[in-house]
Write a protein that holds these residues in place. Structure first.
Motif, mmCIF file in Angstrom:
data_model
loop_
_atom_site.group_PDB
_atom_site.id
_atom_site.type_symbol
_atom_site.label_atom_id
_atom_site.label_comp_id
_atom_site.label_asym_id
_atom_site.label_seq_id
_atom_site.Cartn_x
_atom_site.Cartn_y
_atom_site.Cartn_z
ATOM 1 N N UNK A 183 -16.574 -26.898 1.461
ATOM 2 C CA UNK A 183 -16.756 -28.246 2.007
ATOM 3 C C UNK A 183 -16.874 -29.277 0.883
ATOM 4 N N UNK A 184 -15.743 -29.977 0.614
ATOM 5 C CA UNK A 184 -15.782 -31.036 -0.410
ATOM 6 C C UNK A 184 -15.924 -32.410 0.242
ATOM 7 N N UNK A 185 -16.155 -32.417 1.555
ATOM 8 C CA UNK A 185 -16.479 -33.639 2.318
ATOM 9 C C UNK A 185 -15.315 -34.605 2.506
ATOM 10 N N UNK A 186 -14.117 -34.218 2.051
ATOM 11 C CA UNK A 186 -12.952 -35.069 2.250
ATOM 12 C C UNK A 186 -11.757 -34.215 2.680
ATOM 13 N N UNK A 187 -11.043 -34.671 3.671
ATOM 14 C CA UNK A 187 -9.769 -34.062 4.059
ATOM 15 C C UNK A 187 -8.701 -35.129 3.743
ATOM 16 N N UNK A 188 -8.104 -35.011 2.585
ATOM 17 C CA UNK A 188 -7.318 -36.086 1.958
ATOM 18 C C UNK A 188 -8.206 -37.345 1.966
ATOM 19 N N UNK A 189 -7.870 -38.367 2.775
ATOM 20 C CA UNK A 189 -8.655 -39.612 2.738
ATOM 21 C C UNK A 189 -9.649 -39.717 3.893
ATOM 22 N N UNK A 190 -9.807 -38.634 4.658
ATOM 23 C CA UNK A 190 -10.698 -38.688 5.828
ATOM 24 C C UNK A 190 -12.052 -38.072 5.466
ATOM 25 N N UNK A 191 -13.145 -38.862 5.506
ATOM 26 C CA UNK A 191 -14.457 -38.320 5.144
ATOM 27 C C UNK A 191 -15.014 -37.415 6.245
ATOM 28 N N UNK A 192 -15.934 -36.554 5.862
ATOM 29 C CA UNK A 192 -16.477 -35.568 6.810
ATOM 30 C C UNK A 192 -16.944 -36.176 8.131
ATOM 31 N N UNK A 193 -17.649 -37.330 8.140
ATOM 32 C CA UNK A 193 -18.140 -37.846 9.434
ATOM 33 C C UNK A 193 -17.016 -38.194 10.414
ATOM 34 N N UNK A 194 -15.803 -38.436 9.910
ATOM 35 C CA UNK A 194 -14.684 -38.721 10.817
ATOM 36 C C UNK A 194 -13.858 -37.482 11.109
ATOM 37 N N UNK A 195 -14.329 -36.329 10.620
ATOM 38 C CA UNK A 195 -13.549 -35.100 10.754
ATOM 39 C C UNK A 195 -14.336 -34.013 11.469
ATOM 40 N N UNK A 196 -15.653 -33.934 11.160
ATOM 41 C CA UNK A 196 -16.476 -32.821 11.658
ATOM 42 C C UNK A 196 -17.616 -33.398 12.496
ATOM 43 N N UNK A 197 -17.561 -33.204 13.802
ATOM 44 C CA UNK A 197 -18.648 -33.683 14.664
ATOM 45 C C UNK A 197 -19.851 -32.755 14.536
#
Ligand SMILES: Cc1ncc(C[n+]2csc(CCOP(=O)(O)OP(=O)(O)O)c2C)c(N)n1
Length: 332
Positions: A183-197
């Motif tokens: 978990x590096x907290x980024x999926x390309x430019x999408x931060x974890x809060x917008x990716x993992x509920x």
């Protein structure tokens, strides 16, 4: 951070820890060189493991390459090296040469495959290695040899259906699988809060009735301990586990991305101060297992190794164009 006494209690030998440290430094030296080669236009786009290396090497150190199966993902260069890939092989893949052992120069570098090392090649899509690992785990359970399947992925992959299907299946059938999220907290430019509920990746394990643990990805011994425990459970027939290693992405997603365009400069500067390699180096020094002179010797030897891997790959032949459609269309 694991104390020296706790590290010693894990039973790892100095040789094992130094081998893992060398793997970590090898992955970094290879990455530095690939980055230069990319910027010089000699190789195509690369994905960097920078910031993930210690967690990857610790996870594989707790497993049994040669016996276990490994479904790695595109950022897993230190994991691939720990599974036995050589610098020369990974450089052949970076140059897309015919002798690249993973795909003969056909797949994007970072798709690692080696039958003899039990490394199962994936694809560049995010997530499909996860249900595949569950199936491999079921096969290994039926074979009854005590082997397990290790599968790694980023936190972005945990919002794919593949993640949920894979964990559900592996849990129902008590498959010997170690699910390892970097978990590096980024999926390309999408931060974890917008990716993992929800409360994070490890918390999702509860939905499948399996253990889920969070571990600091810059603490070699903590990651080792977590993976060793998951492996013990898997081999004992107790089923899968989910481990979430918290790591930093110290580079942009890939060389085709520039994270300065979407990340806070202060955060980037702060993360750059937390490279996990000096942390691991310090742990080994505290244990009396690594001196400055030994560290210099390891890094100098790696420079030479990467020089010759680069020269070998540069001089190696490209795939034969007449084989372009091999493995794409059925022969004839
Ligand atoms: C199914 C699918 N969706 C989107 C992409 C494009 N893509 C490639 S890598 C990536 C980010 C994945 O992030 P994460 O799983 O957190 O891993 P990381 O790259 O951060 O290590 C995306 C969206 C893809 N390859 N496959």
């Amino acid at each position: 951070m694991t104390t020296t006494a706790d590290a010693l209690a894990l039973g790892l030998s100095r040789d094992q820890a130094l081998a893992a440290y060398t793997t970590v430094c090898r992955a970094r030296a290879l990455d530095d060189r690939r980055f230069l080669l990319n910027r010089a236009g000699a190789i195509a786009f690369i994905i960097s493991p920078r910031g993930h290396e210690v967690a990857q090497a610790a996870a594989i150190a707790a497993l049994q390459p040669g016996r276990d199966r490994f479904c790695l993902y595109y950022r897993d260069f230190a994991a691939a090296l720990a599974c036995g890939f050589t610098s020369a092989e990974l450089m052949l893949s970076a140059f897309a040469r015919a002798d690249d052992p993973s795909s003969g120069g056909r797949q994007t570098p970072g798709n690692f495959g080696s039958r003899r090392r039990g490394v199962i090649i994936g694809s560049s899509t995010v997530g499909p290695q996860i249900p595949k690992a569950a199936g491999i785990g079921l096969g290994l359970k039926w074979k009854g040899e005590g082997a397990l399947c290790y599968v790694s992925f980023g936190e972005g992959a945990t919002s794919q259906g593949d993640f949920h299907e894979g964990l559900n299946f592996a849990a129902i059938h008590s498959c010997p699988v170690v699910f390892f999220c970097e978990n590096n907290h980024w999926a390309i430019s999408v931060p974890q809060p917008l990716q993992v509920a929800g409360a994070g990746v490890a918390a999702r394990a509860a939905a499948y009735g399996i253990p889920g643990v969070v571990v600091a990805g810059d603490d070699f011994f903590a990651v080792y301990r977590a993976v060793a425990e998951a492996a013990r459970r898997a081999r004992a027939g107790d089923g899968p586990s989910l481990i979430e290693a918290q790591v930093l992405r110290l580079q942009s997603h890939s060389t085709d991305d520039d994270q300065r365009s979407y990340r806070d400069p202060g955060e980037l500067a702060a993360e750059a101060e937390h490279d996990p390699i000096p942390v691991f180096q310090h742990q080994l020094e505290e244990l009396g297992w690594l001196s400055e002179a030994e560290d210099r010797r390891i890094r100098a030897a790696l420079e030479e190794e990467i020089d010759s891997a680069t020269a070998l790959a540069e001089a190696a032949p490209d795939p034969d164009p007449s084989t372009l459609s091999r493995h794409v269309y059925a022969d004839g």
